[in-house]
Write a protein that holds these residues in place. Structure first.
Motif, PDB file in Angstrom:
ATOM      1  N   GLU A   1       0.838  -1.203   0.000  1.00 39.08           N
ATOM      2  CA  GLU A   1       0.000   0.000   0.000  1.00 39.08           C
ATOM      3  C   GLU A   1       0.873   1.253   0.000  1.00 39.08           C
ATOM      4  OE1 GLU A   1      -3.681  -0.410   2.792  1.00 39.08           O
ATOM      5  OE2 GLU A   1      -2.217  -1.926   3.409  1.00 39.08           O
ATOM      6  N   LEU A   2       1.954   1.196   0.777  1.00 36.34           N
ATOM      7  CA  LEU A   2       2.829   2.372   0.870  1.00 36.34           C
ATOM      8  C   LEU A   2       3.522   2.652  -0.451  1.00 36.34           C
ATOM      9  CD1 LEU A   2       4.450   1.975   4.384  1.00 36.34           C
ATOM     10  CD2 LEU A   2       2.685   3.587   3.654  1.00 36.34           C
ATOM     11  N   ARG A   3       3.844   1.586  -1.162  1.00 37.51           N
ATOM     12  CA  ARG A   3       4.546   1.753  -2.415  1.00 37.51           C
ATOM     13  C   ARG A   3       3.707   2.566  -3.407  1.00 37.51           C
ATOM     14  NH1 ARG A   3       7.544  -3.262  -5.062  1.00 37.51           N
ATOM     15  NH2 ARG A   3       5.564  -4.284  -4.690  1.00 37.51           N
ATOM     16  N   LEU A   4       2.402   2.354  -3.343  1.00 39.28           N
ATOM     17  CA  LEU A   4       1.522   3.063  -4.283  1.00 39.28           C
ATOM     18  C   LEU A   4       1.380   4.537  -3.930  1.00 39.28           C
ATOM     19  CD1 LEU A   4      -1.203   0.277  -4.546  1.00 39.28           C
ATOM     20  CD2 LEU A   4       0.645   0.786  -6.159  1.00 39.28           C
ATOM     21  N   GLY A   5       1.432   4.831  -2.631  1.00 38.02           N
ATOM     22  CA  GLY A   5       1.184   6.218  -2.228  1.00 38.02           C
ATOM     23  C   GLY A   5       2.441   6.995  -1.893  1.00 38.02           C
ATOM     24  N   PHE A   6       3.609   6.476  -2.254  1.00 40.07           N
ATOM     25  CA  PHE A   6       4.858   7.112  -1.837  1.00 40.07           C
ATOM     26  C   PHE A   6       5.017   8.525  -2.414  1.00 40.07           C
ATOM     27  CE2 PHE A   6       9.283   8.221  -2.758  1.00 40.07           C
ATOM     28  CZ  PHE A   6       9.771   8.265  -1.471  1.00 40.07           C
ATOM     29  N   ASP A   7       5.440   9.450  -1.554  1.00 37.48           N
ATOM     30  CA  ASP A   7       5.700  10.822  -1.986  1.00 37.48           C
ATOM     31  C   ASP A   7       6.722  11.454  -1.045  1.00 37.48           C
ATOM     32  OD1 ASP A   7       5.637  13.334  -3.023  1.00 37.48           O
ATOM     33  OD2 ASP A   7       3.521  13.733  -2.573  1.00 37.48           O
ATOM     34  N   LEU A   8       7.858  11.838  -1.601  1.00 39.27           N
ATOM     35  CA  LEU A   8       8.893  12.486  -0.780  1.00 39.27           C
ATOM     36  C   LEU A   8       8.407  13.836  -0.252  1.00 39.27           C
ATOM     37  CD1 LEU A   8      12.416  12.421  -2.521  1.00 39.27           C
ATOM     38  CD2 LEU A   8      11.851  11.560  -0.237  1.00 39.27           C
ATOM     39  N   ALA A   9       7.561  14.486  -1.046  1.00 35.87           N
ATOM     40  CA  ALA A   9       7.203  15.880  -0.770  1.00 35.87           C
ATOM     41  C   ALA A   9       6.386  16.059   0.511  1.00 35.87           C
ATOM     42  CB  ALA A   9       6.444  16.456  -1.956  1.00 35.87           C
ATOM     43  N   THR A  10       5.717  14.991   0.974  1.00 36.43           N
ATOM     44  CA  THR A  10       4.897  15.152   2.178  1.00 36.43           C
ATOM     45  C   THR A  10       5.717  14.989   3.458  1.00 36.43           C
ATOM     46  OG1 THR A  10       4.355  12.801   2.274  1.00 36.43           O
ATOM     47  CG2 THR A  10       2.848  14.214   1.009  1.00 36.43           C
ATOM     48  N   ILE A  11       6.961  14.563   3.345  1.00 28.18           N
ATOM     49  CA  ILE A  11       7.776  14.351   4.552  1.00 28.18           C
ATOM     50  C   ILE A  11       8.098  15.704   5.180  1.00 28.18           C
ATOM     51  CG2 ILE A  11       9.961  13.426   5.445  1.00 28.18           C
ATOM     52  CD1 ILE A  11       9.943  11.440   3.085  1.00 28.18           C
ATOM     53  N   PRO A  12       7.769  15.866   6.468  1.00 23.95           N
ATOM     54  CA  PRO A  12       8.027  17.167   7.100  1.00 23.95           C
ATOM     55  C   PRO A  12       9.516  17.538   7.063  1.00 23.95           C
ATOM     56  CG  PRO A  12       6.602  15.825   8.482  1.00 23.95           C
ATOM     57  CD  PRO A  12       7.092  14.940   7.371  1.00 23.95           C
ATOM     58  N   ARG A  13       9.772  18.828   6.944  1.00 27.00           N
ATOM     59  CA  ARG A  13      11.147  19.332   6.862  1.00 27.00           C
ATOM     60  C   ARG A  13      11.903  19.147   8.180  1.00 27.00           C
ATOM     61  NH1 ARG A  13      12.988  21.371   2.341  1.00 27.00           N
ATOM     62  NH2 ARG A  13      11.843  19.641   1.439  1.00 27.00           N
ATOM     63  N   GLN A  14      11.147  19.212   9.276  1.00 25.76           N
ATOM     64  CA  GLN A  14      11.815  19.136  10.576  1.00 25.76           C
ATOM     65  C   GLN A  14      11.934  17.678  11.026  1.00 25.76           C
ATOM     66  OE1 GLN A  14       9.012  20.585   9.776  1.00 25.76           O
ATOM     67  NE2 GLN A  14       7.394  20.047  11.211  1.00 25.76           N
ATOM     68  N   PRO A  15      12.857  17.394  11.965  1.00 26.91           N
ATOM     69  CA  PRO A  15      13.002  16.016  12.439  1.00 26.91           C
ATOM     70  C   PRO A  15      11.689  15.491  13.024  1.00 26.91           C
ATOM     71  CG  PRO A  15      14.729  17.434  13.357  1.00 26.91           C
ATOM     72  CD  PRO A  15      13.774  18.326  12.622  1.00 26.91           C
ATOM     73  N   PHE A  16      11.541  14.200  13.011  1.00 26.44           N
ATOM     74  CA  PHE A  16      10.342  13.586  13.585  1.00 26.44           C
ATOM     75  C   PHE A  16      10.609  13.271  15.055  1.00 26.44           C
ATOM     76  CE2 PHE A  16       8.299   9.322  14.403  1.00 26.44           C
ATOM     77  CZ  PHE A  16       7.080   9.858  14.773  1.00 26.44           C
ATOM     78  N   THR A  17       9.760  13.789  15.934  1.00 26.20           N
ATOM     79  CA  THR A  17       9.930  13.555  17.363  1.00 26.20           C
ATOM     80  C   THR A  17       9.161  12.319  17.790  1.00 26.20           C
ATOM     81  OG1 THR A  17      10.034  15.944  17.652  1.00 26.20           O
ATOM     82  CG2 THR A  17       9.793  14.613  19.649  1.00 26.20           C
ATOM     83  N   LEU A  18       9.898  11.320  18.222  1.00 22.61           N
ATOM     84  CA  LEU A  18       9.284  10.078  18.677  1.00 22.61           C
ATOM     85  C   LEU A  18       9.056  10.178  20.184  1.00 22.61           C
ATOM     86  CD1 LEU A  18       8.479   7.246  17.620  1.00 22.61           C
ATOM     87  CD2 LEU A  18      10.707   6.444  18.390  1.00 22.61           C
ATOM     88  N   THR A  19       7.795  10.105  20.603  1.00 20.32           N
ATOM     89  CA  THR A  19       7.474  10.215  22.022  1.00 20.32           C
ATOM     90  C   THR A  19       6.896   8.881  22.508  1.00 20.32           C
ATOM     91  OG1 THR A  19       5.219  10.905  21.514  1.00 20.32           O
ATOM     92  CG2 THR A  19       6.856  12.666  21.753  1.00 20.32           C
ATOM     93  N   PRO A  20       6.873   8.665  23.824  1.00 20.49           N
ATOM     94  CA  PRO A  20       6.222   7.453  24.346  1.00 20.49           C
ATOM     95  C   PRO A  20       4.756   7.375  23.917  1.00 20.49           C
ATOM     96  CG  PRO A  20       7.516   8.532  26.071  1.00 20.49           C
ATOM     97  CD  PRO A  20       7.530   9.451  24.882  1.00 20.49           C
ATOM     98  N   GLU A  21       4.090   8.530  23.779  1.00 21.44           N
ATOM     99  CA  GLU A  21       2.670   8.542  23.365  1.00 21.44           C
ATOM    100  C   GLU A  21       2.522   8.004  21.934  1.00 21.44           C
ATOM    101  OE1 GLU A  21       4.203  11.500  24.665  1.00 21.44           O
ATOM    102  OE2 GLU A  21       3.594  10.712  26.630  1.00 21.44           O
ATOM    103  N   VAL A  22       3.430   8.429  21.056  1.00 23.38           N
ATOM    104  CA  VAL A  22       3.381   7.954  19.668  1.00 23.38           C
ATOM    105  C   VAL A  22       3.615   6.442  19.627  1.00 23.38           C
ATOM    106  CG1 VAL A  22       4.616   8.027  17.464  1.00 23.38           C
ATOM    107  CG2 VAL A  22       4.024  10.161  18.613  1.00 23.38           C
ATOM    108  N   LEU A  23       4.603   5.990  20.415  1.00 23.84           N
ATOM    109  CA  LEU A  23       4.888   4.545  20.451  1.00 23.84           C
ATOM    110  C   LEU A  23       3.687   3.775  20.994  1.00 23.84           C
ATOM    111  CD1 LEU A  23       8.586   4.653  21.708  1.00 23.84           C
ATOM    112  CD2 LEU A  23       7.810   3.743  19.503  1.00 23.84           C
TER     113      LEU A  23
END
Ligand code: GLU
Ligand code: ZN
Length: 318
Positions: free
Chosen positions: A288-310
């Motif tokens: 599914e991801l392969r079909l919808g792949f787009d570099l442009a939607t990736i946020p410019r800033q680093p991704f913050t991984l929090t315990p809530e996200v996990l």
């Protein structure tokens, strides 16, 4: 121009420790970028940094990639089996006096540095040994010197697939850089260029902590007469404190997630959400991801991984 050339991406894990969520995000983007356009993917084990290599970590990385479902074409290259190729490249640079033997210790270089330097990039090499020619190495005891590449004050201009046009001055980012260590092994900068060229890699997707390496590598491509790939530098994953993902942020090793019963699809969902490909965190397949792949939607800033996200993918770090 490049639309008809086959795309060749690569995954290049360093077996210096276990692979974590941050590594997985970069591998996923690299893999999807190639596979979503019908490209191939090479695998390379970057194990020349001997003191930092951990036993079992290469097998662990391969295991983690299999678990995520990221596959590759052909046999993996293993850097420790390729020393003769790096040596051949060094000889080419020596023959043209583009490298010289440097006997400075790290402390020498630090002391001679005139200006403070950002801690991650190190000081600018002051040129202490730049008067030497390659042949002068004959008069130096073996093991007492590294080989440094002369860079001058050139500004390298390139088009990054994520950041757009960039210009970086080789002197300002550190000056003459090491291509061969005094321990007798190639430095990352040289090995990665020789290998990406050997694997005919056309697209390098990696973390943007490696951005300052790119102008150095482009210089090596040029001087070795090799064709450079397109570079795509993507933001890293950081912890809630804004620092690069590390042990203190909890156990985000892929093997820990797996042991806790997290599925690869659940992690893919979290990563896809972090890249802007999903509105919420839910399990998703690579297909599914392969079909919808787009570099442009990736946020410019680093991704913050929090315990809530996990926790949203059902993982609670011990
Ligand atoms: N082996 C490096 C790492 O795991 C990647 C080097 C590269 O992508 O050029 O950080
Ligand atoms: Zn020196």
């Amino acid at each position: 121009m490049e639309s008809h050339a086959p795309i060749v991406g690569r995954l290049a894990p360093s077996p210096t420790g276990a692979q974590h969520v941050g590594n997985a995000r970069t591998y996923l983007i690299a893999w999807l970028s190639a596979r979503s356009r019908g490209g191939s993917v090479g695998l390379r084990i970057e194990d020349i940094d001997s003191p930092r290599i951990k036993p079992g970590a290469a097998a662990g990385a391969i295991d983690d990639l299999h678990w995520l479902g990221l596959d590759w074409d052909g046999v993996p290259l293993v850097q420790t089996e390729r020393l003769s190729f790096y040596e051949a490249a060094l000889v080419q640079l020596q023959a043209r006096d583009l490298v010289y033997p440097c006997t400075c210790t790290r402390t020498d270089v630090e002391r001679a540095a005139s200006a403070p330097h950002p801690e991650h990039e190190g000081p600018i090499y002051p040129g202490t040994c730049a008067h030497r020619r390659a042949v002068d190495a004959r008069d130096l005891p073996p093991g007492s010197f590294a080989w440094r590449m002369r860079v001058g004050s050139e500004t390298i201009v390139f088009e990054d697939g994520f950041h757009g046009p960039l210009a970086m001055n080789l002197h300002e980012i550190g000056g003459d850089f090491v291509v061969w260590k005094s321990a007798g092994t190639p430095a990352y900068q040289l090995a990665v260029v020789v290998d990406d060229a050997a694997q005919q890699v056309s697209e390098v997707v990696r973390g943007d902590d490696l951005l300052p390496s790119t102008p150095r590598q482009l210089l090596l491509y040029r001087e070795l007469g090799l064709m450079p790939p397109r570079f795509v530098h993507v933001p890293l994953v950081i912890g809630p404190d804004g620092k690069r993902l590390a042990k203190r942020h909890g156990d985000t090793r892929l093997q820990a997630l797996r042991a806790a019963g997290v599925s690869a699809q659940a992690l893919l969902g979290l990563l896809a959400w972090s890249c802007g490909w999903l509105d919420s965190i839910r399990p998703i397949t690579l297909n599914e991801l392969r079909l919808g792949f787009d570099l442009a939607t990736i946020p410019r800033q680093p991704f913050t991984l929090t315990p809530e996200v996990l926790a949203e993918m059902g993982y609670h770090s011990p």
